[in-house]
Design a protein around this motif. Structure first.
Motif, PDB file in Angstrom:
ATOM      1  N   LYS A   1       0.829  -1.208   0.000  1.00  0.00           N
ATOM      2  CA  LYS A   1       0.000   0.000   0.000  1.00  0.00           C
ATOM      3  C   LYS A   1       0.865   1.260   0.000  1.00  0.00           C
ATOM      4  N   THR A   2       1.909   1.257   0.823  1.00  0.00           N
ATOM      5  CA  THR A   2       2.784   2.427   0.914  1.00  0.00           C
ATOM      6  C   THR A   2       3.476   2.700  -0.407  1.00  0.00           C
ATOM      7  N   LEU A   3       4.008   1.651  -1.034  1.00  0.00           N
ATOM      8  CA  LEU A   3       4.698   1.830  -2.305  1.00  0.00           C
ATOM      9  C   LEU A   3       3.735   2.298  -3.387  1.00  0.00           C
ATOM     10  N   SER A   4       2.518   1.772  -3.377  1.00  0.00           N
ATOM     11  CA  SER A   4       1.526   2.167  -4.376  1.00  0.00           C
ATOM     12  C   SER A   4       1.158   3.637  -4.252  1.00  0.00           C
ATOM     13  N   GLU A   5       1.254   4.184  -3.042  1.00  0.00           N
ATOM     14  CA  GLU A   5       0.872   5.576  -2.813  1.00  0.00           C
ATOM     15  C   GLU A   5       1.989   6.561  -3.135  1.00  0.00           C
ATOM     16  N   LEU A   6       3.194   6.055  -3.367  1.00  0.00           N
ATOM     17  CA  LEU A   6       4.323   6.938  -3.671  1.00  0.00           C
ATOM     18  C   LEU A   6       4.347   7.239  -5.167  1.00  0.00           C
ATOM     19  N   GLU A   7       3.385   8.034  -5.628  1.00  0.00           N
ATOM     20  CA  GLU A   7       3.215   8.272  -7.056  1.00  0.00           C
ATOM     21  C   GLU A   7       4.446   8.930  -7.681  1.00  0.00           C
ATOM     22  N   ASP A   8       5.034   9.903  -6.979  1.00  0.00           N
ATOM     23  CA  ASP A   8       6.201  10.586  -7.532  1.00  0.00           C
ATOM     24  C   ASP A   8       7.396   9.651  -7.629  1.00  0.00           C
ATOM     25  N   TYR A   9       7.453   8.686  -6.724  1.00  0.00           N
ATOM     26  CA  TYR A   9       8.595   7.779  -6.671  1.00  0.00           C
ATOM     27  C   TYR A   9       8.531   6.706  -7.753  1.00  0.00           C
ATOM     28  N   ILE A  10       7.350   6.146  -7.988  1.00  0.00           N
ATOM     29  CA  ILE A  10       7.242   5.034  -8.940  1.00  0.00           C
ATOM     30  C   ILE A  10       6.568   5.421 -10.249  1.00  0.00           C
ATOM     31  N   ASN A  11       6.225   6.705 -10.407  1.00  0.00           N
ATOM     32  CA  ASN A  11       5.618   7.178 -11.657  1.00  0.00           C
ATOM     33  C   ASN A  11       4.347   6.413 -12.029  1.00  0.00           C
ATOM     34  N   ASN A  12       3.544   6.071 -11.026  1.00  0.00           N
ATOM     35  CA  ASN A  12       2.259   5.397 -11.247  1.00  0.00           C
ATOM     36  C   ASN A  12       2.379   4.074 -11.999  1.00  0.00           C
ATOM     37  N   LYS A  13       3.497   3.412 -11.897  1.00  0.00           N
ATOM     38  CA  LYS A  13       3.662   2.137 -12.598  1.00  0.00           C
ATOM     39  C   LYS A  13       2.981   1.013 -11.822  1.00  0.00           C
TER      40      LYS A  13
END
Length: 213
Positions: A169-181
């Motif tokens: 959940k945390t990784l999914s919410e880091l939009e700037d970090y993962i570029n919505n991939k």
């Protein structure tokens, strides 16, 4: 007319934990869809010299980075030329993530496969000391590796959401970090029945630098 296979090229870190998970992931994928095939590129040799200024972990990452040309040459001459295949992606892990540069040069997408799962919140004092080593290069080395995660097309994790829901959940919410991939959980991928065979396969793969599934 022979139908081209959809080829995935795996470039795992040459360590048993990374290799076993990657092989099990490839086997599961091939069982689900016979249109795919998989190749493994594994570097055999160790660094010829050790710098007194770098931790062994940092030196290993630098050593992997130095073989981009060899990896590119192997993909062209050992994957693309011998058989009618269509490479649809390179699968890298954290320590081989520099190979996404090869994927970019050849026009292939790259995918990150986390071989050991995420981490739910844990005390910082149980993390490896190298993550806090700013003088020896460990901290900056791992920071640079993680920063490149967002350059891949998707993140695949050897776990399942019910086990590590907080991390997913945390990784999914880091939009700037993962570029919505997209983030996929495909685990747990274990080889509990054929551990000795897998270790033998690893040794064979390292000797030949490539193992075809």
């Amino acid at each position: 007319m022979t139908m081209k296979k959809l080829e995935l090229v795996f470039i795992p870190t040459p360590a048993i934990g990374h290799f076993v998970s990657s092989v099990e992931f490839a086997k599961r994928l091939l069982l689900r869809d016979d249109r795919f095939s998989a190749s493994f590129l594994v570097k055999a040799a160790a660094p010829h010299s050790v710098s007194v200024f770098l931790r062994p972990e940092v030196l290993g990452v630098k050593f992997i980075e130095s073989h981009k040309f060899c990896v590119k040459d192997s993909i062209i001459n050992q994957v693309l030329l011998p058989e009618p295949v269509s490479v649809v992606g390179l699968v890298v892990d954290t320590f081989t993530i520099s190979m996404i540069d090869v994927a970019t040069e050849l026009g292939f997408p790259s995918y990150l496969f986390n071989t050991s799962g995420y981490l739910n919140p844990i005390p910082s004092n149980v993390l490896p000391s190298l993550l806090f080593d700013k003088d020896g290069g460990g901290y900056l080395c791992f920071l640079n590796l993680v920063r490149r995660f967002k350059e891949t097309k998707a993140i695949i994790n050897n776990s399942f959401e019910e086990l590590e829901s907080h991390a997913v959940k945390t990784l999914s919410e880091l939009e700037d970090y993962i570029n919505n991939k997209p983030i996929f959980t495909v685990g747990p991928l274990l080889d509990v029945l054929h551990g000795r065979q897998t270790q033998s396969s690893l040794r064979s793969a390292i000797r030949s630098n490539m193992r075809k599934l």
